[in-house]
Write a protein that holds these residues in place. Structure first.
Motif, PDB file in Angstrom:
ATOM      1  N   ASP A  83       0.711  -1.294  -0.080  1.00 18.14           N
ATOM      2  CA  ASP A  83       0.036  -0.054  -0.145  1.00 18.14           C
ATOM      3  C   ASP A  83       0.790   1.287  -0.141  1.00 18.14           C
ATOM      4  O   ASP A  83       0.326   2.280  -0.072  1.00 18.14           O
ATOM      5  N   ARG A  84       2.101   1.186   0.118  1.00 24.87           N
ATOM      6  CA  ARG A  84       3.007   2.353   0.072  1.00 24.87           C
ATOM      7  C   ARG A  84       4.016   2.271  -1.037  1.00 24.87           C
ATOM      8  O   ARG A  84       4.953   3.026  -1.206  1.00 24.87           O
ATOM      9  N   LEU A  85       3.555   1.375  -2.157  1.00 29.71           N
ATOM     10  CA  LEU A  85       4.195   1.520  -3.311  1.00 29.71           C
ATOM     11  C   LEU A  85       4.471   2.569  -3.992  1.00 29.71           C
ATOM     12  O   LEU A  85       5.370   3.040  -4.589  1.00 29.71           O
ATOM     13  N   ASN A  86       3.343   3.368  -4.012  1.00 24.59           N
ATOM     14  CA  ASN A  86       3.190   4.526  -4.593  1.00 24.59           C
ATOM     15  C   ASN A  86       4.122   5.785  -3.888  1.00 24.59           C
ATOM     16  O   ASN A  86       4.156   6.760  -4.563  1.00 24.59           O
ATOM     17  N   ARG A  87       4.575   5.474  -2.797  1.00 24.19           N
ATOM     18  CA  ARG A  87       5.298   6.671  -2.456  1.00 24.19           C
ATOM     19  C   ARG A  87       6.819   6.248  -2.567  1.00 24.19           C
ATOM     20  O   ARG A  87       7.744   7.154  -2.156  1.00 24.19           O
ATOM     21  N   LEU A  88       7.085   5.226  -3.291  1.00 28.88           N
ATOM     22  CA  LEU A  88       8.636   5.076  -3.584  1.00 28.88           C
ATOM     23  C   LEU A  88       9.026   5.974  -4.703  1.00 28.88           C
ATOM     24  O   LEU A  88       8.315   6.253  -5.536  1.00 28.88           O
ATOM     25  N   PHE A 105       9.327  -0.821 -11.312  1.00 30.55           N
ATOM     26  CA  PHE A 105       8.227   0.102 -10.942  1.00 30.55           C
ATOM     27  C   PHE A 105       8.785   1.377 -11.578  1.00 30.55           C
ATOM     28  O   PHE A 105       9.803   2.156 -11.079  1.00 30.55           O
ATOM     29  N   GLU A 106       7.745   2.217 -12.270  1.00 29.12           N
ATOM     30  CA  GLU A 106       8.441   3.561 -12.944  1.00 29.12           C
ATOM     31  C   GLU A 106       7.273   4.576 -12.534  1.00 29.12           C
ATOM     32  O   GLU A 106       7.602   5.635 -12.900  1.00 29.12           O
ATOM     33  N   GLY A 107       6.636   4.435 -11.503  1.00 25.34           N
ATOM     34  CA  GLY A 107       5.728   5.504 -10.999  1.00 25.34           C
ATOM     35  C   GLY A 107       4.337   5.277 -10.846  1.00 25.34           C
ATOM     36  O   GLY A 107       3.908   4.149 -11.215  1.00 25.34           O
ATOM     37  N   GLU A 108       3.649   6.235 -10.245  1.00 23.81           N
ATOM     38  CA  GLU A 108       2.286   6.448  -9.983  1.00 23.81           C
ATOM     39  C   GLU A 108       1.699   7.593 -10.423  1.00 23.81           C
ATOM     40  O   GLU A 108       2.058   8.709 -10.238  1.00 23.81           O
ATOM     41  N   GLU A 109       0.369   7.318 -10.894  1.00 24.14           N
ATOM     42  CA  GLU A 109      -0.349   8.360 -11.263  1.00 24.14           C
ATOM     43  C   GLU A 109      -1.689   8.206 -11.102  1.00 24.14           C
ATOM     44  O   GLU A 109      -2.143   7.390 -11.790  1.00 24.14           O
ATOM     45  N   ALA A 110      -2.484   8.824 -10.466  1.00 25.14           N
ATOM     46  CA  ALA A 110      -3.905   9.071 -10.217  1.00 25.14           C
ATOM     47  C   ALA A 110      -4.317   7.623  -9.559  1.00 25.14           C
ATOM     48  O   ALA A 110      -5.003   6.832 -10.027  1.00 25.14           O
ATOM     49  N   LYS A 111      -3.373   7.078  -8.627  1.00 28.44           N
ATOM     50  CA  LYS A 111      -3.414   5.682  -7.877  1.00 28.44           C
ATOM     51  C   LYS A 111      -3.317   4.639  -9.179  1.00 28.44           C
ATOM     52  O   LYS A 111      -4.003   3.549  -8.572  1.00 28.44           O
ATOM     53  N   SER A 125      -0.230  -1.082 -16.403  1.00 30.57           N
ATOM     54  CA  SER A 125      -1.052  -0.052 -15.359  1.00 30.57           C
ATOM     55  C   SER A 125      -1.730  -0.907 -14.635  1.00 30.57           C
ATOM     56  O   SER A 125      -2.840  -1.453 -15.260  1.00 30.57           O
ATOM     57  N   VAL A 126      -1.369  -0.849 -13.521  1.00 31.83           N
ATOM     58  CA  VAL A 126      -2.476  -1.642 -12.579  1.00 31.83           C
ATOM     59  C   VAL A 126      -2.763  -0.877 -11.175  1.00 31.83           C
ATOM     60  O   VAL A 126      -2.274   0.221 -11.057  1.00 31.83           O
ATOM     61  N   THR A 127      -3.772  -1.225 -10.299  1.00 30.44           N
ATOM     62  CA  THR A 127      -4.111  -0.620  -9.253  1.00 30.44           C
ATOM     63  C   THR A 127      -3.358  -1.214  -7.929  1.00 30.44           C
ATOM     64  O   THR A 127      -3.035  -2.546  -8.037  1.00 30.44           O
ATOM     65  N   LEU A 128      -3.114  -0.521  -6.996  1.00 28.81           N
ATOM     66  CA  LEU A 128      -2.592  -0.894  -5.524  1.00 28.81           C
ATOM     67  C   LEU A 128      -3.173  -2.124  -5.247  1.00 28.81           C
ATOM     68  O   LEU A 128      -2.604  -3.200  -5.013  1.00 28.81           O
ATOM     69  N   SER A 129      -4.343  -2.131  -5.241  1.00 26.33           N
ATOM     70  CA  SER A 129      -5.021  -3.336  -4.715  1.00 26.33           C
ATOM     71  C   SER A 129      -4.962  -4.604  -5.250  1.00 26.33           C
ATOM     72  O   SER A 129      -4.848  -5.777  -4.621  1.00 26.33           O
ATOM     73  N   SER A 130      -4.698  -4.509  -6.743  1.00 25.58           N
ATOM     74  CA  SER A 130      -4.551  -5.414  -7.595  1.00 25.58           C
ATOM     75  C   SER A 130      -3.127  -6.516  -7.169  1.00 25.58           C
ATOM     76  O   SER A 130      -2.769  -7.368  -7.497  1.00 25.58           O
ATOM     77  N   LEU A 131      -2.206  -5.523  -6.868  1.00 27.37           N
ATOM     78  CA  LEU A 131      -0.889  -6.057  -6.440  1.00 27.37           C
ATOM     79  C   LEU A 131      -0.897  -6.453  -5.420  1.00 27.37           C
ATOM     80  O   LEU A 131       0.447  -7.261  -4.940  1.00 27.37           O
ATOM     81  N   LYS A 132      -1.575  -6.722  -4.076  1.00 27.55           N
ATOM     82  CA  LYS A 132      -1.421  -6.921  -2.980  1.00 27.55           C
ATOM     83  C   LYS A 132      -1.047  -8.411  -2.858  1.00 27.55           C
ATOM     84  O   LYS A 132      -0.056  -8.872  -1.860  1.00 27.55           O
TER      85      LYS A 132
END
Length: 730
Positions: A83-88, A105-111, A125-132
């Motif tokens: 859930d903190r992947l988008n902060r890297l 991992f190349e970044g995050e935009e609009a979750k 392009s995937v959502t955080l929830s699908s990566l858990k």
């Protein structure tokens, strides 16, 4: 080894089988290369794979961390909360458990998270929830290293800091244990003070049981803490030891050939051994001393609370200790340097003697060498004795000061007790505290002597680590992935030393792909130098050496050499089996391919007759085999990588005529489809060459085919007649 790396070793977070892997399909390696390109630090995957030397499985976390550091990136592995992947900060490497491969991992935009497959370069392009449930709970963070000036790379104590600081967690454990030990040391005098003042003097037996329990508790916990500190410290020293040794060996094997030619083998070995004394100092006596000295200030403050006058006496003794060692340091360092020089001379002499034992015995000069050894040993013992005597003299002065301090403390302490300014218990406690101050200082005498040894070791080891290594995999270097075999030397001038004579003088030579060229001439004419320049073992003072049109100054030498097959006059076989020696450059090669190149080299028949066949042991330096057998195994080894360019440097000159004839019969098959450079004094193999050049004093004096040179009736023709009679037999 980092904590993260060790956790990986205990629990692998990949399920890939440990088989031989094509680097182009290795997701870990390719993910690192993609991330490096994103950080504007591009590097060739094949170069990095070869330099890293991994042949038995895919790149895992530890491999990626090591290669990242080598190509100029900072890399750190840590536990990942999805859930903190988008902060890297991108790029980062994550492991996709669903597809069993690394992704970038190349970044995050609009979750929405962007992951890239390093093998196909397809972005997802995937959502955080699908990566858990999809990603492993680890991440490798990457960034560019800050640029460093050359002076920052000079070898010194700073060289050890990264390896030591990497294990800072264990250092915390050692420091905590040391803190508890010092606290016990601080409490013990106070307990003794109370036993003396409240029990013995005041006869208060009701306090004795409580104080006894306290003393027993200290007696148990003090050695227990020392034991735990020892365990942590030993583990820490082992980790630092393995890392420092690996860094030193990696640097050593990447030094240019010129470095080894300018020094005796024994000298180099002696310098490598200096790492042991440096490491023992840094992770042994020195570190313990630093931890103990750090608490001296606390003890001195407590001592001032007891008796300021007595404390000033202790501080005065510390100043005297410091003055003694400041005075003696330069003399001790000079003697230590001489002792180390004599020790290195002994190691070099012993190594040379063992290496040349056959010559020594054949000349029956064993007694003379024995006398030389005794003379050198006496010189070393004399230097060691003088060093030890100086250290003993300094230790004697320190011991005298200590005894005088004890007498003065007793004298003034008793007077303070008699005047009522100090109790008997306080005097005893003060002396115990003073012992905790002076004992580390007294141990500092030995540590100071060790420090002088370590300073000399640093200088000697710096001879290796300050030497620039050959260029290895890095951005901007050509990997020369597949050679056609065209070689060219343009206006090449070479000297072995900057002030030496020219071995080659503005030499021009072009060898077409697939051409077989022979080089002959008198000894010292520069024949072998040409082949070493082509291998980038030597670097010319001026001019260019090109392979397939690429200047070797811009190429990765390791990848170049993997595509060159080289057979020397005395090819070195390593202690091991025949199979291991043939497969030295490609350890995962199949038995069928090993047997194929052995047949091509004319070696299969005699290998099959050996006890154990391909598993037969060749002995040290191949001593269990004849010269012709060793040479044919060396040829098979050179052919195993299917080289585009094959170099025979006097490969048959040390053989008998029968062995030479057997190898020459195989040469047409061996040379087929390759560029070949054959250097020889014995000209029997020259007739197989398309072109022959004759060298003299670093220049080409004759050039042409075998028949053309015979008709020219020059130096080549004269050599041919000398070797084949004056009949003019062609």
């Amino acid at each position: 080894m980092s904590t993260e790396a060790e956790s990986l070793m205990q629990t692998s977070w990949t399920s890939e089988a440990c088989n031989r892997v094509d680097p182009q399909s290795d997701s870990g390696l390719q993910a690192l290369m993609l991330a490096a390109a994103i950080l504007d630090q591009p590097c060739d995957a094949l170069q990095s794979w070869h330099v890293h030397g991994k042949t038995d499985g895919r790149f895992e976390e530890l491999d990626i961390l090591q290669v990242a550091g080598r190509i100029g990136l900072r890399a750190k592995a840590s536990t990942l909360r999805i859930d903190r992947l988008n902060r890297l900060s991108p790029p980062a490497l994550v492991y996709d458990q669903l597809h069993q491969q690394y992704r970038v991992f190349e970044g995050e935009e609009a979750k929405i998270i962007t992951l890239t497959d390093p093998l196909t370069k397809i972005r997802e392009s995937v959502t955080l929830s699908s990566l858990k449930r999809r990603l492993a709970p680890r991440v490798i963070l990457l960034s560019r290293k800050t640029s460093e000036t050359p002076s920052q790379h000079r070898f010194g104590f700073r060289w050890f800091l990264p390896s030591i600081l990497k294990h800072v967690d264990r250092f915390r454990g050692v420091i905590v244990a040391s803190l508890l030990i010092q606290l016990f040391a601080l409490v013990t005098p106070m307990l003794f003070q109370n036993v003396i003042d409240k029990v013995l003097v005041s006869r208060g037996l009701q306090s004795l049981d409580v104080l006894a329990i306290g003393l027993i508790a200290l007696a148990v916990f003090d050695p227990l803490m020392a034991y735990f500190r020892g365990i942590i410290f030993t583990h820490l020293a082992s980790c630092v030891n393995s890392e420092l040794s690996a860094r030193l060996f990696r640097h050593l094997v990447h030094l240019p050939l010129k470095y080894f030619g300018a020094r005796q083998t024994g000298e180099i070995i002696a310098r490598v051994r200096e790492l042991d004394s440096i490491r023992n100092f840094l992770t042994g006596s020195a570190l313990m001393m630093v931890l103990d000295l750090a608490f001296i200030g606390v003890f001195i403050i407590v001592m001032f609370s007891y008796a300021p006058q007595l404390t000033w006496l202790v501080l005065a003794s510390l100043i005297i200790y410091l003055l003694v060692w400041t005075f003696i340091a330069p003399f001790l360092r000079a003697r230590v340097t001489r002792e180390f020089e004599r020790g290195a001379d002994n190691t070099a002499f012993l190594t040379e003697t063992v290496t040349g034992i056959e010559t020594l015995k054949s000349l029956a000069v064993g007694e003379r060498f024995k006398r030389d050894w005794e003379a050198q040993l006496a010189s070393y013992l004399k230097a060691s004795f003088r060093t030890n005597m100086l250290g003993n003299w300094a230790g004697g002065v320190i011991g005298l000061v200590q005894k005088l301090l004890s007498a003065l403390l007793l004298w003034f302490g008793v007077r303070l007790v008699m005047s009522g300014d100090l109790s008997i218990g306080q005097l005893v406690a003060f002396n115990m505290l003073a012992g905790h101050v002076t004992m580390p200082i007294l141990r500092l005498a030995q540590v100071w002597q060790d420090f002088q040894h370590t300073g000399v070791s640093i200088n000697r080891l710096g001879d290796i680590l300050n030497e620039p290594t050959e260029a290895i995999a890095s951005a901007g270097r050509s990997s020369l992935e597949k050679l056609d075999g065209e070689v060219e030397l343009r206006k090449v001038t070479f000297r072995y030393t900057d002030t030496g004579n020219e071995v080659l003088r503005r030499l021009d030579l072009r060898i077409k792909a697939g051409e077989k060229i022979g080089i002959t001439g008198m000894s010292g004419s520069g024949k072998s130098t040409i082949t070493k320049l082509i291998q980038r073992l030597y670097v010319p003072q001026s001019g260019q050496v090109l392979v397939d049109g690429v200047d070797l100054a811009l190429a990765d030498p390791a990848m170049l050499r993997r595509q060159l097959g080289v057979v020397l006059q005395e090819s070195f076989l390593f202690n091991g089996s025949v199979r291991e020696n043939i497969a030295l450059g490609a350890t995962q090669t199949s038995q069928e391919k090993i047997e194929h190149v052995a047949r091509l080299a004319g070696a299969h028949d005699f290998i099959s007759e050996l006890p154990g066949g391909y598993d037969a042991q060749v002995g040290e330096r191949g001593g269990a085999l004849s010269g012709g057998q060793r040479q044919r195994i060396a040829i098979a080894r050179a052919l195993l990588v299917n080289p585009s360019v094959l170099i025979f440097d006097e490969a048959t000159s040390a053989l008998d005529y029968e062995s030479e004839a057997a190898i020459i019969r195989q040469l047409p098959k061996i040379l087929e489809g390759r560029t070949a450079i054959m250097i020889a004094h014995r000209l029997n193999s020259m007739r197989l060459c398309d072109r022959i050049i004759v060298m003299d004093k670093g220049e080409i004096i004759e050039e042409g085919s075998h028949d053309q040179l015979l008709e020219l009736n020059g130096q080549y023709a004269q050599l041919w007649k000398l070797q084949n009679g004056a009949t003019g037999f062609h």
